[in-house]
Design a protein around this motif. Structure first.
Motif, mmCIF file in Angstrom:
data_model
loop_
_atom_site.group_PDB
_atom_site.id
_atom_site.type_symbol
_atom_site.label_atom_id
_atom_site.label_comp_id
_atom_site.label_asym_id
_atom_site.label_seq_id
_atom_site.Cartn_x
_atom_site.Cartn_y
_atom_site.Cartn_z
ATOM 1 N N ILE A 52 46.875 48.994 47.940
ATOM 2 C CA ILE A 52 47.824 48.067 47.327
ATOM 3 C C ILE A 52 48.605 48.706 46.195
ATOM 4 N N SER A 53 48.430 49.988 45.984
ATOM 5 C CA SER A 53 48.986 50.621 44.789
ATOM 6 C C SER A 53 50.502 50.512 44.702
ATOM 7 N N ASN A 54 51.160 50.369 45.833
ATOM 8 C CA ASN A 54 52.620 50.270 45.830
ATOM 9 C C ASN A 54 53.124 48.837 45.899
ATOM 10 N N SER A 108 52.276 42.308 33.844
ATOM 11 C CA SER A 108 51.895 40.976 34.314
ATOM 12 C C SER A 108 52.853 39.915 33.794
ATOM 13 N N GLY A 109 52.887 38.802 34.502
ATOM 14 C CA GLY A 109 53.709 37.669 34.104
ATOM 15 C C GLY A 109 53.020 36.381 34.481
ATOM 16 N N TYR A 110 53.258 35.342 33.701
ATOM 17 C CA TYR A 110 52.578 34.072 33.901
ATOM 18 C C TYR A 110 53.557 32.908 33.796
ATOM 19 N N GLU A 111 53.284 31.880 34.587
ATOM 20 C CA GLU A 111 54.016 30.650 34.409
ATOM 21 C C GLU A 111 53.525 29.965 33.133
ATOM 22 N N ASP A 112 54.397 29.178 32.532
ATOM 23 C CA ASP A 112 54.067 28.580 31.238
ATOM 24 C C ASP A 112 52.796 27.753 31.274
ATOM 25 N N PHE A 113 52.525 27.098 32.396
ATOM 26 C CA PHE A 113 51.386 26.181 32.439
ATOM 27 C C PHE A 113 50.038 26.887 32.456
ATOM 28 N N VAL A 114 50.026 28.234 32.576
ATOM 29 C CA VAL A 114 48.751 28.960 32.536
ATOM 30 C C VAL A 114 48.703 30.021 31.433
ATOM 31 N N LYS A 115 49.792 30.188 30.710
ATOM 32 C CA LYS A 115 49.820 31.214 29.664
ATOM 33 C C LYS A 115 48.725 30.982 28.633
ATOM 34 N N GLY A 116 48.024 32.049 28.325
ATOM 35 C CA GLY A 116 46.949 31.974 27.346
ATOM 36 C C GLY A 116 45.613 31.549 27.928
ATOM 37 N N ARG A 117 45.620 31.102 29.185
ATOM 38 C CA ARG A 117 44.373 30.642 29.811
ATOM 39 C C ARG A 117 43.978 31.500 31.006
ATOM 40 N N PHE A 118 44.955 32.025 31.730
ATOM 41 C CA PHE A 118 44.685 32.828 32.927
ATOM 42 C C PHE A 118 45.025 34.286 32.641
ATOM 43 N N THR A 119 44.264 35.194 33.265
ATOM 44 C CA THR A 119 44.538 36.618 33.145
ATOM 45 C C THR A 119 44.482 37.253 34.522
ATOM 46 N N ILE A 120 45.568 37.892 34.899
ATOM 47 C CA ILE A 120 45.643 38.573 36.196
ATOM 48 C C ILE A 120 45.389 40.058 35.981
ATOM 49 N N SER A 121 44.691 40.677 36.921
ATOM 50 C CA SER A 121 44.404 42.108 36.802
ATOM 51 C C SER A 121 44.307 42.711 38.194
ATOM 52 N N ARG A 122 44.314 44.024 38.252
ATOM 53 C CA ARG A 122 44.221 44.685 39.549
ATOM 54 C C ARG A 122 43.348 45.923 39.440
ATOM 55 N N GLU A 123 42.661 46.214 40.522
ATOM 56 C CA GLU A 123 41.844 47.438 40.638
ATOM 57 C C GLU A 123 42.309 48.140 41.905
ATOM 58 N N ASP A 124 43.308 48.964 41.758
ATOM 59 C CA ASP A 124 43.891 49.604 42.933
ATOM 60 C C ASP A 124 42.887 50.477 43.686
ATOM 61 N N ALA A 125 41.958 51.081 42.973
ATOM 62 C CA ALA A 125 40.971 51.934 43.638
ATOM 63 C C ALA A 125 40.087 51.131 44.591
ATOM 64 N N ASN A 142 41.348 48.246 45.977
ATOM 65 C CA ASN A 142 42.293 47.407 46.740
ATOM 66 C C ASN A 142 42.085 45.927 46.437
ATOM 67 N N THR A 143 41.867 45.630 45.178
ATOM 68 C CA THR A 143 41.500 44.274 44.780
ATOM 69 C C THR A 143 42.308 43.810 43.576
ATOM 70 N N MET A 144 42.622 42.527 43.580
ATOM 71 C CA MET A 144 43.274 41.876 42.457
ATOM 72 C C MET A 144 42.414 40.691 42.048
ATOM 73 N N HIS A 145 42.441 40.388 40.763
ATOM 74 C CA HIS A 145 41.656 39.267 40.251
ATOM 75 C C HIS A 145 42.532 38.359 39.401
ATOM 76 N N MET A 146 42.051 37.151 39.231
ATOM 77 C CA MET A 146 42.650 36.265 38.237
ATOM 78 C C MET A 146 41.521 35.481 37.566
ATOM 79 N N GLN A 147 41.337 35.725 36.298
ATOM 80 C CA GLN A 147 40.366 34.989 35.508
ATOM 81 C C GLN A 147 41.031 33.722 35.004
ATOM 82 N N MET A 148 40.409 32.582 35.301
ATOM 83 C CA MET A 148 40.976 31.289 34.930
ATOM 84 C C MET A 148 40.039 30.600 33.953
#
Length: 114
Positions: A28-30, A56-73, A75-81
């Motif tokens: 998913i690196s690209n 990263s970018g967030y919609e206003d309704f989740v800013k400060g509460r959700f965190t998106i991240s990725r681990e390309d090695a 091939n995984t993406m996460h979202m902490q809510m």
């Protein structure tokens, strides 16, 4: 072609936390990645995005509460809510995008209720 599989959904009480993940069948690196959510009867809406360079970018309704991240090695993406609200009840879909391709996962259900 890339296949995406979401995981980590479930039930949580208001104010609680969940982490959803998206695992790809290939690299998913690209890809720009992101999360959408959909409530029955409503349109799918964007939640958060993360570019190939990690921006990263967030919609206003989740800013400060959700965190998106990725681990390309991996091939995984996460979202902490965190601080989930009942309005967060939806099916959460991950998406992988390049200039010529868009791939969607099948979604994972998140339910926020007491």
């Amino acid at each position: 072609q890339v296949q995406l599989v979401e995981s980590g959904g479930g039930w949580v009480q208001p104010g609680g936390s969940l982490r959803v993940s998206c695992t790809a069948s290939g690299t998913i690196s690209n890809y720009g990645m992101g999360w959408y959510r959909q409530v029955p009867g409503k349109q799918r809406e964007l939640v958060a995005t993360i570019a190939a360079d990690g921006t990263s970018g967030y919609e206003d309704f989740v800013k400060g509460r959700f965190t998106i991240s990725r681990e390309d090695a991996k091939n995984t993406m996460h979202m902490q809510m965190n601080s989930l609200e009942p309005e967060g009840t939806a099916i959460y879909f991950c998406i992988a995008v390049t200039w010529k391709s868009i791939y969607w996962g099948q979604g994972t259900q998140v339910t926020v209720s007491s």
